[in-house]
Enzyme design. Sequence first.
Site, PDB file in Angstrom:
ATOM      1  N   ALA A  73      67.300  85.672  16.846  1.00  0.00           N
ATOM      2  CA  ALA A  73      68.426  85.096  17.582  1.00  0.00           C
ATOM      3  C   ALA A  73      69.754  85.232  16.839  1.00  0.00           C
ATOM      4  O   ALA A  73      70.809  85.301  17.467  1.00  0.00           O
ATOM      5  CB  ALA A  73      68.141  83.639  17.913  1.00  0.00           C
ATOM      6  N   THR A  74      69.713  85.287  15.518  1.00  0.00           N
ATOM      7  CA  THR A  74      70.970  85.475  14.773  1.00  0.00           C
ATOM      8  C   THR A  74      71.601  86.802  15.189  1.00  0.00           C
ATOM      9  O   THR A  74      72.802  86.867  15.500  1.00  0.00           O
ATOM     10  CB  THR A  74      70.701  85.471  13.249  1.00  0.00           C
ATOM     11  OG1 THR A  74      70.130  84.212  12.898  1.00  0.00           O
ATOM     12  CG2 THR A  74      71.974  85.699  12.456  1.00  0.00           C
ATOM     13  N   ASN A 153      69.487  72.580  18.281  1.00  0.00           N
ATOM     14  CA  ASN A 153      68.363  72.675  17.342  1.00  0.00           C
ATOM     15  C   ASN A 153      68.172  71.420  16.495  1.00  0.00           C
ATOM     16  O   ASN A 153      67.097  71.205  15.956  1.00  0.00           O
ATOM     17  CB  ASN A 153      68.545  73.893  16.432  1.00  0.00           C
ATOM     18  CG  ASN A 153      69.948  74.029  15.909  1.00  0.00           C
ATOM     19  OD1 ASN A 153      70.895  74.191  16.675  1.00  0.00           O
ATOM     20  ND2 ASN A 153      70.105  73.935  14.619  1.00  0.00           N
ATOM     21  N   GLN A 181      66.171  77.466  21.261  1.00  0.00           N
ATOM     22  CA  GLN A 181      65.292  76.298  21.183  1.00  0.00           C
ATOM     23  C   GLN A 181      64.682  75.927  22.531  1.00  0.00           C
ATOM     24  O   GLN A 181      63.781  75.099  22.594  1.00  0.00           O
ATOM     25  CB  GLN A 181      66.064  75.087  20.617  1.00  0.00           C
ATOM     26  CG  GLN A 181      66.539  75.277  19.188  1.00  0.00           C
ATOM     27  CD  GLN A 181      65.402  75.220  18.169  1.00  0.00           C
ATOM     28  OE1 GLN A 181      64.291  74.778  18.458  1.00  0.00           O
ATOM     29  NE2 GLN A 181      65.675  75.670  16.961  1.00  0.00           N
ATOM     30  N   HIS A 203      59.908  83.534  16.836  1.00  0.00           N
ATOM     31  CA  HIS A 203      59.232  82.638  15.877  1.00  0.00           C
ATOM     32  C   HIS A 203      59.413  81.156  16.165  1.00  0.00           C
ATOM     33  O   HIS A 203      58.869  80.321  15.467  1.00  0.00           O
ATOM     34  CB  HIS A 203      59.648  82.971  14.437  1.00  0.00           C
ATOM     35  CG  HIS A 203      61.014  82.510  14.042  1.00  0.00           C
ATOM     36  ND1 HIS A 203      61.216  81.351  13.336  1.00  0.00           N
ATOM     37  CD2 HIS A 203      62.244  83.044  14.245  1.00  0.00           C
ATOM     38  CE1 HIS A 203      62.520  81.204  13.102  1.00  0.00           C
ATOM     39  NE2 HIS A 203      63.155  82.218  13.650  1.00  0.00           N
ATOM     40  N   THR A 242      64.217 101.782  15.105  1.00  0.00           N
ATOM     41  CA  THR A 242      62.829 101.879  15.560  1.00  0.00           C
ATOM     42  C   THR A 242      62.279 100.501  15.899  1.00  0.00           C
ATOM     43  O   THR A 242      62.442  99.563  15.111  1.00  0.00           O
ATOM     44  CB  THR A 242      61.976 102.551  14.462  1.00  0.00           C
ATOM     45  OG1 THR A 242      62.525 103.849  14.242  1.00  0.00           O
ATOM     46  CG2 THR A 242      60.520 102.656  14.854  1.00  0.00           C
ATOM     47  N   CYS A 328      69.888  70.303   2.386  1.00  0.00           N
ATOM     48  CA  CYS A 328      70.687  70.814   1.259  1.00  0.00           C
ATOM     49  C   CYS A 328      71.120  72.249   1.509  1.00  0.00           C
ATOM     50  O   CYS A 328      70.819  73.140   0.722  1.00  0.00           O
ATOM     51  CB  CYS A 328      69.887  70.769  -0.025  1.00  0.00           C
ATOM     52  SG  CYS A 328      68.944  69.285  -0.221  1.00  0.00           S
TER      53      CYS A 328
HETATM   54  C1  LIG Z   1      69.970  77.501  18.277  1.00  0.00           C
HETATM   55  C2  LIG Z   1      69.594  78.577  17.310  1.00  0.00           C
HETATM   56  N1  LIG Z   1      70.211  79.758  17.356  1.00  0.00           N
HETATM   57  C3  LIG Z   1      69.903  80.754  16.519  1.00  0.00           C
HETATM   58  C4  LIG Z   1      68.926  80.607  15.554  1.00  0.00           C
HETATM   59  C5  LIG Z   1      68.599  81.759  14.645  1.00  0.00           C
HETATM   60  O1  LIG Z   1      67.373  82.330  14.984  1.00  0.00           O
HETATM   61  P1  LIG Z   1      66.643  83.462  14.105  1.00  0.00           P
HETATM   62  O2  LIG Z   1      65.949  82.716  13.016  1.00  0.00           O
HETATM   63  O3  LIG Z   1      65.688  84.126  15.029  1.00  0.00           O
HETATM   64  O4  LIG Z   1      67.686  84.387  13.612  1.00  0.00           O
HETATM   65  C6  LIG Z   1      68.254  79.390  15.458  1.00  0.00           C
HETATM   66  C7  LIG Z   1      67.237  79.186  14.406  1.00  0.00           C
HETATM   67  O5  LIG Z   1      67.290  78.243  13.648  1.00  0.00           O
HETATM   68  C8  LIG Z   1      68.584  78.347  16.364  1.00  0.00           C
HETATM   69  O6  LIG Z   1      67.961  77.167  16.336  1.00  0.00           O
END
Ligand SMILES: Cc1ncc(COP(=O)(O)O)c(C=O)c1O
Length: 404
Positions: A73-74, A153, A181, A203, A242, A328
């Site tokens: 997701a990042t 989250n 989420q 994940h 890939t 932290c």
């Molecule tokens: C709302 C939200 N966006 C993005 C992410 C990032 O996801 P990823 O770990 O797949 O990069 C998270 C993960 O903590 C999340 O909770």
Amino acid sequence: MKLPVYMDSHSTTPVDPRALEAMLPYFAEKFGNAASRNHSFGWEAEQAVESARAQIARLIHADPKEIVFTSGATESDNLALKGVVEMYREKGDHLITAVTEHRAVLDTARRLEKQGIQVTYLPVGEDGRVDPDAVREAITERTILISIMLANNEIGTINPAAEIGRIAKERGVLFHCDATQGVGKIPVDVEAMGIDLMSFTSHKMYGPKGVGALYVRKKNPRVRLAPLFDGGGHERGMRSGTLPVPLIVGFGKACEIAGAVMTEESARLARFRDKMLHTIMETLGEVYLNGHPTERLPHNLNLSFAYVEGESLLMGMKEIALSSGSACTSASLEPSYVLKAMGRGADLAHSSIRFGLGRFNTEEEVDYVIGRVIETVRRLREMSPLYEMAREGIDLKTVNWKVD
Ligand SMILES: Cc1ncc(COP(=O)(O)O)c(C=O)c1O
């Protein structure tokens, strides 16, 4: 019951054994490159990828051609924001997002600001929700994208995504939703919610780490994106590289399972969550719920325990995996920006704990956690001079702490 107990499902989830089983043949036996068009190894891999793409699309009511695979997701958030800005820069230079978004959106928005993009960071109410009227008012002639998450989250609050989607459509602005989420936990329908771009990841829903997706709307309107990387032009030119076939197969299976079990699982986890909430609150005084009381993820509970440091509480229950609101992440132990944005004072923000229930938690574990939380909070409060003073009826706000 086995220790340690895992109750941190917003952070990550274990791979469902059924998803793992589906993945295994694709590591060594069926190892082809899905982009190899000239032989059966490639065709086999491509077929596996396309069947996973269909499983994923089905869960969110999309067309398989609208799924772009990413590393998580990042990356999906980065691709959505940067890809839209680069492609639509001629049309405008303004983005709207909210202060409680994940860092993957906020830090991307900050970087875009440095490149001359205007960003509006909307506040949230004390329940952590974005007000759709505030979204409407923030739109200008220059707005090209609204990026508002589906569910938070930390506090689990669910935003009114469908209303925001409607407003975006009315004004001809694209709507990106970080649904990391929410997907697999609550029903998500990109059509009904008017979502044009949507980030999610494997994940957090019992699939493997290292793979995610960006939903990219194909019609009404057709969204165009500039890619983050240049290369072989995979994923219709939007994401070269890939494809990780075993991970994609596991992600697909995880989506299929989520679709099948969601109703039962959500009801079960919500019952566990409510049991934790009510028992803990009724037994201990001065416990506060963070986030919306009803518009929240079924498996999320976020509580603040007055007079107790969240970190100390976690240290007192090391056999339970939970998360605190002042994790932290920085050397300064800054309290959570999400809780601060909701108007929680630093004290209660520092005393917050996030419980993230998951598919494999049992009622026995839930009862164990309830018991340990009550016992540990009581013990820590007994050692707290502030708690002692409050019990004696002293209003802590009126105390002059300075020693002359
Ligand atoms: C709302 C939200 N966006 C993005 C992410 C990032 O996801 P990823 O770990 O797949 O990069 C998270 C993960 O903590 C999340 O909770």
